[in-house]
Design an enzyme around this catalytic site. Structure first.
Site, PDB file in Angstrom:
ATOM      1  N   LYS A  84       0.843  -1.205   0.000  1.00  0.00           N
ATOM      2  CA  LYS A  84       0.000   0.000   0.000  1.00  0.00           C
ATOM      3  C   LYS A  84       0.874   1.249   0.000  1.00  0.00           C
ATOM      4  CE  LYS A  84      -3.864   1.949   2.734  1.00  0.00           C
ATOM      5  NZ  LYS A  84      -4.668   1.758   3.970  1.00  0.00           N
ATOM      6  N   SER A 159      -9.761   1.390   3.099  1.00  0.00           N
ATOM      7  CA  SER A 159      -8.943   2.231   2.247  1.00  0.00           C
ATOM      8  C   SER A 159      -7.856   1.486   1.485  1.00  0.00           C
ATOM      9  CB  SER A 159      -8.281   3.328   3.095  1.00  0.00           C
ATOM     10  OG  SER A 159      -7.361   2.759   4.014  1.00  0.00           O
ATOM     11  N   SER A 183      -9.688  -1.033   7.362  1.00  0.00           N
ATOM     12  CA  SER A 183      -9.207  -0.872   5.989  1.00  0.00           C
ATOM     13  C   SER A 183      -8.500  -2.067   5.373  1.00  0.00           C
ATOM     14  CB  SER A 183      -8.269   0.322   5.899  1.00  0.00           C
ATOM     15  OG  SER A 183      -9.028   1.488   5.808  1.00  0.00           O
TER      16      SER A 183
HETATM   17  N1  GLN Z   1     -13.103   3.487   6.808  1.00  0.00           N
HETATM   18  C1  GLN Z   1     -12.439   3.972   7.967  1.00  0.00           C
HETATM   19  C2  GLN Z   1     -12.101   5.445   7.777  1.00  0.00           C
HETATM   20  O1  GLN Z   1     -12.473   5.957   6.785  1.00  0.00           O
HETATM   21  C3  GLN Z   1     -11.202   3.166   8.262  1.00  0.00           C
HETATM   22  C4  GLN Z   1     -10.033   3.554   7.449  1.00  0.00           C
HETATM   23  C5  GLN Z   1      -8.808   2.748   7.769  1.00  0.00           C
HETATM   24  O2  GLN Z   1      -8.857   1.718   8.436  1.00  0.00           O
HETATM   25  N2  GLN Z   1      -7.684   3.274   7.326  1.00  0.00           N
HETATM   26  O3  GLN Z   1     -11.504   6.067   8.582  1.00  0.00           O
END
Ligand code: GLN
Length: 491
Positions: A84, A159, A183
């Protein structure tokens, strides 16, 4: 195995094929690169493919094997891994899918990236993500969205959607993502693969661009539980660079027990996770999986975790608060984008206006508000107290059961664009993954099959802190019981 294309292998298959000299590392890497060249235009998993670096690393592995090094200390030699774009890679641009860091080339590797290289993994490229890891669909990337290999009109989740899509499309055998509030688990569920969020502190955050420092965990994606265990064991362990890294022995999962591990296992089924908002596909898939686990000897224990519904509000105060503080460093002065300004203040303003996308700005505003004088106690202080109540739910549950079983995501993969106009709808769908993040306990998502829609459904298993070995052993048992999904061909 020799007749199969290297991309059709698991990471473990590839490692075995390499060691047995059935496939060279260069051959395996080329096969991955060819597949990316053929299909990533449609999927959009990568922001950057490092063909040159990957082939050079593979050639080094081949040379060492040819020179007689058995490479028993290189458990990932032969495997191709994607990373990532929030993890620093030396000499390779690391953008967090943001204009702010569009040209940033780190002078060092993140701890986890260095561990992968030490383990012999070939790093094939950097994957797309929601900007600064804020989002659940990978549509918040400043560059392009990523599409779900199961259905190109749908999102792979986020994400870490680029890493999930890369594994589901078999561009890489495995990948690293980061999980702050789900995420890795949510995109794993939406793309039919395995995603493991280790215990907070288990894996060093050194070289991970910070989003919410009390929640961020570097986490592996893989096609199988055994592969996820292999990656986890390579990246876990203490690191003096990260003050929250924990020095505890990393126990190995027992993958020899198969489904027999389920006999007598107490599996908690918290009713708050099975509420009204579940897709029919998800509830049917979970029901089937739980019934099969019970038939294999697991004892299903229905229980209540009463503070679950507060996790969304708690997380969406704490994570933006931490983000507003962490992202203050992107001011146009030290590194990253710099916009012109008449004076320092307008330079800051113009840089942050141009560098950050709308979701990142929304988080910074929310977090700054929650931390501001006069509101601190009402928001941040109270959210920390609720976090403690959520932790108490877990302590009480784990006094009665060995693991918890819940849905990972209330829905299967949703359409691109479906939730972008409604940030709250996007946030609410994180309801199943946020509690384990707030509490820091390890959690894993595992595919349990396809719903009537033909899209994958994910089961989340959660274990007590530092019990990754138990979590992986149980997940391996469930995987053996339910069988593995075959991933889409893309052709
Ligand atoms: N969907 C969550 C957010 O938008 C988690 C994101 C993540 O785990 N990086 O913050």
């Amino acid at each position: 195995m020799t007749v199969r294309d290297p991309f059709a292998m698991t990471a473990l298959d590839a490692v075995r094929a390499f060691r047995a000299r059935e496939r060279s590392a260069v051959e395996i890497t080329r096969s991955a690169l060819d597949r990316v060249a053929r299909h990533d235009r449609a999927v959009g998993a990568f922001l950057r493919v490092d063909a040159e670096g990957a082939l050079a690393a593979a050639a080094t592995l081949d040379a060492r094997l040819a020179a007689g090094d058995a490479m028993t200390d290189r458990p990932l030699a032969g495997a191709v891994v994607a990373v990532k774009d929030v993890l620093a890679t030396r000499g390779l641009r690391t953008t967090c899918a943001s204009r702010m860091l569009e040209h940033y080339v780190p002078p060092y590797d993140a701890w986890t990236v260095a561990r992968l290289r030490d383990a012999g993994a070939v790093i094939v490229g950097k994957t797309n993500m929601d900007e600064f890891a804020m989002g659940s669909s990978t549509e918040n990337s400043a560059f392009h969205p990523t599409r779900n290999p199961w259905d190109l009109t749908r999102t792979p989740g986020g994400s870490s959607g680029g890493s999930a899509a890369a594994v589901a499309a078999r561009f890489a055998h495995a990948a690293l993502g980061t999980d702050t509030g789900g995420s890795v688990r949510q995109p794993a569920a939406l793309t039919g693969i395995v995603g493991l969020k280790p215990t907070y502190g288990r894996v060093s955050r050194y070289g991970l661009v910070a989003f919410a420092s009390s929640l961020d965990v570097v986490s592996p994606f893989a096609q199988t539980v055994a592969d996820a265990a292999l990656l986890y064991e390579s990246i876990a362990g203490p690191d003096a660079h990260d003050a929250t890294s924990v020095d505890r022995p990393v126990e190995r999962a027992d993958l020899s027990r198969g489904a027999s591990v389920l006999k007598g296992l107490r599996v908690g089924v918290p009713r708050e996770y099975f509420g009204d908002g579940l897709d029919a596909d998800v509830s049917a898939g979970l029901r089937r999986a739980l019934d099969q686990m019970a038939a294999a000897g697991a004892e299903l224990v229905e229980l209540s975790m009463p503070h679950t519904s507060h996790a969304v509000a708690t997380y969406y105060v704490l994570a933006p608060a931490e983000a507003s503080s962490n992202l203050a460093r992107f001011d146009g002065v030290r590194y990253g984008l710099r916009a012109d300004g008449r004076d320092l203040r307008s330079l800051y303003g113009a840089t942050r206006d141009r560098g950050f996308g709308p979701e990142v700005k929304r988080r910074i505003l929310l977090g700054t508000f929650a931390l501001s004088a006069g509101y601190f106690d009402a928001f941040y202080g109270r959210a920390q107290k609720v976090r403690t109540l959520i932790a108490r739910d877990f302590t009480e549950a784990f006094a009665k059961v060995d693991v918890l079983a819940t849905p990972t995501s209330p829905t299967v993969a949703f359409k691109l664009g479906e939730r972008t106009a409604d940030p709250l709808a996007m946030y609410l769908a994180d309801v199943c993954t946020l509690p384990a993040s707030l509490v820091g306990v390890p959690a894993l998502s595992l595919p349990v099959g396809l719903g009537a829609s033909g899209l994958p459904v994910g089961l989340q298993l959660i274990a007590p802190a530092f019990e990754e070995a138990r979590l992986l052993t149980v997940a391996h048992g469930v995987e053996e019981l339910l069988g593995r999904l075959s991933l889409p061909s893309l052709d």
